[in-house]
Design an enzyme around this catalytic site. Structure first.
Site, PDB file in Angstrom:
ATOM      1  N   PHE A  15      35.493  28.648  36.570  1.00 40.66           N
ATOM      2  CA  PHE A  15      36.265  27.757  35.685  1.00 40.66           C
ATOM      3  C   PHE A  15      37.194  26.861  36.526  1.00 40.66           C
ATOM      4  O   PHE A  15      37.026  25.635  36.576  1.00 40.66           O
ATOM      5  CB  PHE A  15      37.032  28.622  34.672  1.00 40.66           C
ATOM      6  CG  PHE A  15      38.165  27.951  33.975  1.00 40.66           C
ATOM      7  CD1 PHE A  15      38.011  26.709  33.364  1.00 40.66           C
ATOM      8  CD2 PHE A  15      39.410  28.576  33.906  1.00 40.66           C
ATOM      9  CE1 PHE A  15      39.070  26.090  32.712  1.00 40.66           C
ATOM     10  CE2 PHE A  15      40.473  27.967  33.255  1.00 40.66           C
ATOM     11  CZ  PHE A  15      40.309  26.723  32.667  1.00 40.66           C
ATOM     12  N   ASN A  36      28.925  33.410  44.405  1.00 40.34           N
ATOM     13  CA  ASN A  36      27.796  34.344  44.191  1.00 40.34           C
ATOM     14  C   ASN A  36      27.451  34.473  42.700  1.00 40.34           C
ATOM     15  O   ASN A  36      26.625  35.299  42.336  1.00 40.34           O
ATOM     16  CB  ASN A  36      28.100  35.726  44.780  1.00 40.34           C
ATOM     17  CG  ASN A  36      29.219  36.439  44.047  1.00 40.34           C
ATOM     18  OD1 ASN A  36      29.899  35.842  43.216  1.00 40.34           O
ATOM     19  ND2 ASN A  36      29.427  37.710  44.358  1.00 40.34           N
ATOM     20  N   VAL A  61      31.288  36.027  49.273  1.00 36.87           N
ATOM     21  CA  VAL A  61      32.298  35.776  50.321  1.00 36.87           C
ATOM     22  C   VAL A  61      32.917  37.072  50.835  1.00 36.87           C
ATOM     23  O   VAL A  61      33.570  37.080  51.882  1.00 36.87           O
ATOM     24  CB  VAL A  61      33.408  34.807  49.837  1.00 36.87           C
ATOM     25  CG1 VAL A  61      32.807  33.453  49.463  1.00 36.87           C
ATOM     26  CG2 VAL A  61      34.222  35.397  48.691  1.00 36.87           C
ATOM     27  N   ASN A 103      37.724  36.826  55.038  1.00 38.76           N
ATOM     28  CA  ASN A 103      36.692  35.896  55.531  1.00 38.76           C
ATOM     29  C   ASN A 103      37.152  34.444  55.389  1.00 38.76           C
ATOM     30  O   ASN A 103      36.897  33.618  56.265  1.00 38.76           O
ATOM     31  CB  ASN A 103      35.369  36.134  54.793  1.00 38.76           C
ATOM     32  CG  ASN A 103      34.688  37.414  55.278  1.00 38.76           C
ATOM     33  OD1 ASN A 103      34.859  37.824  56.430  1.00 38.76           O
ATOM     34  ND2 ASN A 103      33.934  38.059  54.397  1.00 38.76           N
ATOM     35  N   ALA A 118      44.596  31.512  45.807  1.00 37.75           N
ATOM     36  CA  ALA A 118      44.847  31.541  44.359  1.00 37.75           C
ATOM     37  C   ALA A 118      45.301  32.943  43.980  1.00 37.75           C
ATOM     38  O   ALA A 118      44.491  33.829  43.743  1.00 37.75           O
ATOM     39  CB  ALA A 118      43.585  31.164  43.595  1.00 37.75           C
ATOM     40  N   TYR A 149      42.758  44.438  39.861  1.00 35.28           N
ATOM     41  CA  TYR A 149      42.988  42.991  39.991  1.00 35.28           C
ATOM     42  C   TYR A 149      44.380  42.727  40.562  1.00 35.28           C
ATOM     43  O   TYR A 149      44.526  42.021  41.563  1.00 35.28           O
ATOM     44  CB  TYR A 149      42.850  42.347  38.620  1.00 35.28           C
ATOM     45  CG  TYR A 149      43.038  40.842  38.604  1.00 35.28           C
ATOM     46  CD1 TYR A 149      42.101  39.997  39.196  1.00 35.28           C
ATOM     47  CD2 TYR A 149      44.135  40.262  37.971  1.00 35.28           C
ATOM     48  CE1 TYR A 149      42.261  38.616  39.160  1.00 35.28           C
ATOM     49  CE2 TYR A 149      44.298  38.883  37.926  1.00 35.28           C
ATOM     50  CZ  TYR A 149      43.357  38.062  38.522  1.00 35.28           C
ATOM     51  OH  TYR A 149      43.517  36.695  38.492  1.00 35.28           O
ATOM     52  N   LYS A 153      45.235  41.215  44.352  1.00 34.04           N
ATOM     53  CA  LYS A 153      45.950  39.949  44.586  1.00 34.04           C
ATOM     54  C   LYS A 153      47.216  40.182  45.411  1.00 34.04           C
ATOM     55  O   LYS A 153      47.581  39.354  46.255  1.00 34.04           O
ATOM     56  CB  LYS A 153      46.309  39.294  43.254  1.00 34.04           C
ATOM     57  CG  LYS A 153      45.104  38.763  42.488  1.00 34.04           C
ATOM     58  CD  LYS A 153      44.481  37.558  43.172  1.00 34.04           C
ATOM     59  CE  LYS A 153      43.319  36.997  42.357  1.00 34.04           C
ATOM     60  NZ  LYS A 153      42.675  35.850  43.003  1.00 34.04           N
TER      61      LYS A 153
HETATM   62  P1  NAD Z   1      36.177  32.524  37.107  1.00 33.36           P
HETATM   63  O1  NAD Z   1      35.669  33.897  36.907  1.00 33.36           O
HETATM   64  O2  NAD Z   1      35.719  31.458  36.167  1.00 33.36           O
HETATM   65  O3  NAD Z   1      35.870  32.015  38.576  1.00 33.36           O
HETATM   66  C1  NAD Z   1      35.801  32.848  39.698  1.00 33.36           C
HETATM   67  C2  NAD Z   1      34.615  32.412  40.529  1.00 33.36           C
HETATM   68  O4  NAD Z   1      34.565  33.202  41.720  1.00 33.36           O
HETATM   69  C3  NAD Z   1      33.278  32.626  39.801  1.00 33.36           C
HETATM   70  O5  NAD Z   1      32.463  31.481  39.923  1.00 33.36           O
HETATM   71  C4  NAD Z   1      32.667  33.804  40.533  1.00 33.36           C
HETATM   72  O6  NAD Z   1      31.267  33.836  40.467  1.00 33.36           O
HETATM   73  C5  NAD Z   1      33.221  33.614  41.941  1.00 33.36           C
HETATM   74  N1  NAD Z   1      33.245  34.839  42.743  1.00 33.36           N
HETATM   75  C6  NAD Z   1      33.817  36.025  42.434  1.00 33.36           C
HETATM   76  N2  NAD Z   1      33.608  36.923  43.418  1.00 33.36           N
HETATM   77  C7  NAD Z   1      32.918  36.267  44.377  1.00 33.36           C
HETATM   78  C8  NAD Z   1      32.398  36.656  45.643  1.00 33.36           C
HETATM   79  N3  NAD Z   1      32.544  37.887  46.138  1.00 33.36           N
HETATM   80  N4  NAD Z   1      31.721  35.735  46.380  1.00 33.36           N
HETATM   81  C9  NAD Z   1      31.565  34.458  45.912  1.00 33.36           C
HETATM   82  N5  NAD Z   1      32.022  34.045  44.727  1.00 33.36           N
HETATM   83  C10 NAD Z   1      32.697  34.944  43.968  1.00 33.36           C
HETATM   84  O7  NAD Z   1      37.763  32.625  37.086  1.00 33.36           O
HETATM   85  P2  NAD Z   1      38.879  31.481  37.120  1.00 33.36           P
HETATM   86  O8  NAD Z   1      39.662  31.572  35.884  1.00 33.36           O
HETATM   87  O9  NAD Z   1      38.280  30.179  37.503  1.00 33.36           O
HETATM   88  O10 NAD Z   1      39.800  31.996  38.314  1.00 33.36           O
HETATM   89  C11 NAD Z   1      39.665  31.474  39.628  1.00 33.36           C
HETATM   90  C12 NAD Z   1      40.734  32.052  40.537  1.00 33.36           C
HETATM   91  O11 NAD Z   1      42.039  31.734  40.026  1.00 33.36           O
HETATM   92  C13 NAD Z   1      40.665  33.571  40.627  1.00 33.36           C
HETATM   93  O12 NAD Z   1      40.973  33.960  41.941  1.00 33.36           O
HETATM   94  C14 NAD Z   1      41.770  34.027  39.689  1.00 33.36           C
HETATM   95  O13 NAD Z   1      42.296  35.250  40.084  1.00 33.36           O
HETATM   96  C15 NAD Z   1      42.776  32.911  39.827  1.00 33.36           C
HETATM   97  N6  NAD Z   1      43.621  32.815  38.617  1.00 33.36           N
HETATM   98  C16 NAD Z   1      43.133  32.251  37.462  1.00 33.36           C
HETATM   99  C17 NAD Z   1      43.958  32.174  36.344  1.00 33.36           C
HETATM  100  C18 NAD Z   1      43.499  31.524  35.057  1.00 33.36           C
HETATM  101  O14 NAD Z   1      44.297  31.424  34.119  1.00 33.36           O
HETATM  102  N7  NAD Z   1      42.275  31.034  34.959  1.00 33.36           N
HETATM  103  C19 NAD Z   1      45.257  32.693  36.389  1.00 33.36           C
HETATM  104  C20 NAD Z   1      45.694  33.282  37.566  1.00 33.36           C
HETATM  105  C21 NAD Z   1      44.877  33.318  38.682  1.00 33.36           C
END
Ligand code: NAD
Length: 318
Positions: A15, A36, A61, A103, A118, A149, A153
């Site tokens: 997202f 992935n 990753v 990594n 993030a 989680y 973080k």
């Molecule tokens: P999301 O699940 O839509 O996106 C995460 C992406 O990371 C996915 O495309 C997933 O396939 C990829 N991914 C996960 N593990 C992986 C790995 N080992 N290797 C390669 N790719 C991997 O979530 P999001 O809402 O877009 O969140 C993105 C980042 O922002 C995350 O780190 C999340 O903790 C952080 N975050 C998001 C929010 C929010 O409100 N959306 C709030 C706080 C923090």
């Protein structure tokens, strides 16, 4: 336009990652997204695939970050993020927060690139101060269901800090508060896509507990602007990025029902263990150091999100 740069976006098919890729390519930068697809999808960046500025690498990753050539910045957005997702993938979440972050840091270190982590408002846990400032250490249960989680973080933040102090890596940590917008998955369990999906279908709106718990909701375009302001600064952080507009879950549900024009009724379900009671960022640091503050009102953001859900039945199944 600023000089063309080369960015690596870990989790670029998710997202937030997909919105970052879109903005960066739109600004004329080169972007390598690495994902992935554990919770993301190539379809989130399919509209960028035709441009020579963008490439998508499929890789875990936590195992390796196979990016060749010079890099200016590494943005680490790889991690399951919604409670439904990280509870389904607890070990992968701990791996990506530790090994995946390492990594990414190694790539940034080797390239002399800036590394952006993030992180999340979840590091504050169920906070005992309100609103949350960056100097608050948090109130987290290390063995509760959310710990895979939250603690991943917190470890990421410690690792980033270790690389900064030990190797002099140029790092920045952003603590992201609840963000919403197009390309959220309708079934990812987060409140806004849940309420929008239920409202559009006319299904009952499921409120956890009495719905008095609050969150602060930020529209994705504002978040991306804040992340890039941090990337282009030398600020180490951690810095809160979020919209201080705080709302209870019950009010949010009723607001979405009204915007959709739905006849859905609300029903109450059991509240998850360790669900935070309140959440609101103090954004004084971001305002002062990055000149950033949100510009899109929650009302406007919700309208755009609902519109996107309506226009993408192939994704939402609605
Ligand atoms: P999301 O699940 O839509 O996106 C995460 C992406 O990371 C996915 O495309 C997933 O396939 C990829 N991914 C996960 N593990 C992986 C790995 N080992 N290797 C390669 N790719 C991997 O979530 P999001 O809402 O877009 O969140 C993105 C980042 O922002 C995350 O780190 C999340 O903790 C952080 N975050 C998001 C929010 C929010 O409100 N959306 C709030 C706080 C923090």
């Amino acid at each position: 336009m600023s000089k063309q740069q080369r960015y690596v976006v870990m989790g670029g098919a998710g997202f937030l990652g997909s919105h970052l890729c879109e903005r960066l390519v739109g600004e004329g930068h080169e972007v390598v997204a690495v994902d992935n697809f554990i919770t993301g999808s190539a379809s989130n960046v399919a509209h960028l695939a035709g441009t020579p500025l963008f490439s998508l690498v499929e890789a875990d990753v936590s195992v390796s970050l196979p990016v060749e050539g010079q890099v200016d910045a590494v943005l680490n957005f790889a991690s399951p993020a919604s409670p439904v997702d990280y509870l389904e993938h607890p070990i992968e979440t701990l791996h990506v927060g530790s090994l995946g972050t390492m990594n990414g840091l190694e790539l940034a270190r080797a390239q002399g690139a800036r590394f952006i982590m993030a992180s999340t408002s979840e590091v504050y846990g169920d906070p005992q101060i309100h609103p949350q400032t960056e100097d608050y250490w948090g109130h987290v249960n290390p063995v509760g269901p959310r710990s895979v989680y939250d603690e991943a973080k917190r470890f990421s933040e410690a690792l980033v800090t270790g690389y900064r102090t030990t190797y002099g890596t140029d790092t920045g940590i952003v603590r992201i508060f609840n963000t919403f917008g197009p390309r959220m998955r309708p079934n990812d369990g987060r409140a806004i896509p849940n309420f929008v999906r239920q409202s559009l279908r006319g299904d009952p709106i499921t409120i956890a507990g009495d719905g008095s718990q609050t969150r602060s909701i930020c529209y994705v375009d504002d978040l991306v602007t804040g992340i890039l302001a941090l990337t282009r600064s030398s600020l180490a952080g951690p810095v809160n990025i979020g919209n201080p507009h705080e709302i209870s879950m019950l009010e949010l549900a009723q607001w979405i029902v009204k915007l959709v024009g739905s006849s859905s009724e609300t029903v109450h379900i059991e509240r998850p263990v360790d669900d935070p009671t309140v959440r609101r960022p103090d954004i004084t640091l971001a305002q002062r150091e990055l000149g950033w503050e949100p510009e899109v009102s929650a009302d406007e953001g919700l309208r755009r999100t609902i519109e996107w859900f309506r226009e993408h039945p192939e994704v939402t199944g609605l």
